[in-house]
Design a protein around this motif. Structure first.
Motif, PDB file in Angstrom:
ATOM      1  N   SER A  27       0.947  -0.943  -0.141  1.00 16.75           N
ATOM      2  CA  SER A  27       0.007   0.121   0.116  1.00 16.75           C
ATOM      3  C   SER A  27       0.618   1.083  -0.215  1.00 16.75           C
ATOM      4  O   SER A  27       1.448   1.265   0.653  1.00 16.75           O
ATOM      5  CB  SER A  27      -0.869   0.115   1.212  1.00 16.75           C
ATOM      6  N   ASP A  28       0.748   1.432  -0.994  1.00 12.24           N
ATOM      7  CA  ASP A  28       2.144   3.118  -1.252  1.00 12.24           C
ATOM      8  C   ASP A  28       1.452   4.061  -2.123  1.00 12.24           C
ATOM      9  O   ASP A  28       0.448   3.477  -3.413  1.00 12.24           O
ATOM     10  CB  ASP A  28       3.320   2.275  -1.478  1.00 12.24           C
ATOM     11  N   HIS A  29       1.752   4.834  -2.286  1.00 16.65           N
ATOM     12  CA  HIS A  29       1.457   5.665  -3.450  1.00 16.65           C
ATOM     13  C   HIS A  29       2.425   5.376  -4.871  1.00 16.65           C
ATOM     14  O   HIS A  29       3.265   4.744  -4.479  1.00 16.65           O
ATOM     15  CB  HIS A  29       1.552   7.304  -2.989  1.00 16.65           C
ATOM     16  N   ARG A  85      -2.632   9.941   4.552  1.00 14.53           N
ATOM     17  CA  ARG A  85      -2.180   8.141   4.389  1.00 14.53           C
ATOM     18  C   ARG A  85      -2.639   7.225   4.620  1.00 14.53           C
ATOM     19  O   ARG A  85      -3.026   7.278   6.345  1.00 14.53           O
ATOM     20  CB  ARG A  85      -0.729   8.334   4.999  1.00 14.53           C
ATOM     21  N   THR A 116      -4.737   7.802  -2.238  1.00 15.16           N
ATOM     22  CA  THR A 116      -3.373   7.358  -2.614  1.00 15.16           C
ATOM     23  C   THR A 116      -3.108   8.319  -4.189  1.00 15.16           C
ATOM     24  O   THR A 116      -3.913   8.167  -5.021  1.00 15.16           O
ATOM     25  CB  THR A 116      -4.027   5.536  -2.969  1.00 15.16           C
ATOM     26  N   ARG A 131       7.933   9.962  -1.126  1.00 12.10           N
ATOM     27  CA  ARG A 131       6.207   9.893  -0.204  1.00 12.10           C
ATOM     28  C   ARG A 131       5.904   8.956  -1.243  1.00 12.10           C
ATOM     29  O   ARG A 131       4.850   7.725  -1.093  1.00 12.10           O
ATOM     30  CB  ARG A 131       5.831  10.769  -0.285  1.00 12.10           C
ATOM     31  N   LYS A 157       5.880   5.179  -4.593  1.00 11.79           N
ATOM     32  CA  LYS A 157       6.779   4.372  -4.930  1.00 11.79           C
ATOM     33  C   LYS A 157       6.767   4.148  -6.645  1.00 11.79           C
ATOM     34  O   LYS A 157       6.030   4.774  -7.114  1.00 11.79           O
ATOM     35  CB  LYS A 157       6.322   2.416  -4.842  1.00 11.79           C
TER      36      LYS A 157
END
Length: 229
Positions: A34-36, A123, A127, A145, A147
């Motif tokens: 789970s990431d930007h 966060r 996303t 901040r 990937k």
């Protein structure tokens, strides 16, 4: 219907991307990562396609997406962030995920510290997916901040399995050498959209009898790609 629309990717298997990038996207779809996300690459490497496909594969229809273009004069200010925050509040009530998609995110040039502070605050609820041709033009604080996936220009040989699937779907049996030759005629553009346009012209010419093509020999035939629903 134009091939670029008719064969718009519906699953990760439909994408022409490197295995490592596919693995990262699979992890994101499964919720294991789970990431930007920032998608970097030249034109025609499926950046926007992935940006639109990923939320749908992850959440089905249970998501909201704000799609904006940074180069159109987008101004990140408190009013815009408040607007996005209000959308987020309603999304949470409805049990829907929220995405902010920004094309050409490297051209954002105002109040970026305000923006990444807002991303930190929300966060896990919002996303960010950005696309860019110049990832190093994005401030480091924003890059750190997210990937970053680098999508390399697509070569004709990389496009061959997808082209084979398209031709088989159109009911046309042609050899891989013929297909590869046609793909190589537009390889200098390294653009998936141009490859698909070329395949469309080839199909029209074959059906009109304006073009003859060798068919696959039994030893050359490969299993058809299957679309996973």
């Amino acid at each position: 219907m134009a091939f670029n629309d008719k064969y718009d990717p519906q699953t990760l298997d439909d994408l022409v991307i490197e295995p490592n990038n596919r693995m990262v996207l699979e992890m994101m779809v499964k919720g294991l990562l789970s990431d930007h996300l920032i998608l970097e690459g030249t034109n025609g490497t499926a950046k926007s396609t992935i940006a639109k496909l990923l939320p749908r594969l992850r959440h089905g229809q249970d998501y909201d997406i704000e799609h904006v273009k940074a180069h159109s004069g987008l101004v990140i200010d408190q009013n815009l962030l408040d607007q996005w925050q209000n959308i987020q509040a309603w999304s949470r009530i409805a049990g829907r995920a929220q995405y902010i998609m920004i094309d050409e995110i490297d051209t954002l040039g105002s109040n970026l510290s305000l923006f990444w502070q807002w991303l930190d605050e929300w966060r896990g609820h919002v996303t960010l997916i950005g696309t860019t041709n110049k990832v190093m033009a994005i401030p480091r604080a924003l890059r750190s901040r997210a990937k970053v996936l680098t999508l390399k220009p697509v070569k004709a040989v990389d496009m061959l399995p997808r082209a084979r699937f398209v031709m088989q779907s159109e009911g046309l049996d042609v050899s891989d050498s013929f297909l590869l030759n046609e793909l190589q005629s537009v390889e200098s553009l390294s653009d998936i959209r141009k490859y698909m346009e070329r395949l469309e012209y080839v199909c029209l010419d074959l059906r009109a009898g304006n073009l003859a093509a060798p068919t696959q020999t039994p030893s050359d035939k490969r299993p058809k790609m299957r679309r996973v629903k």
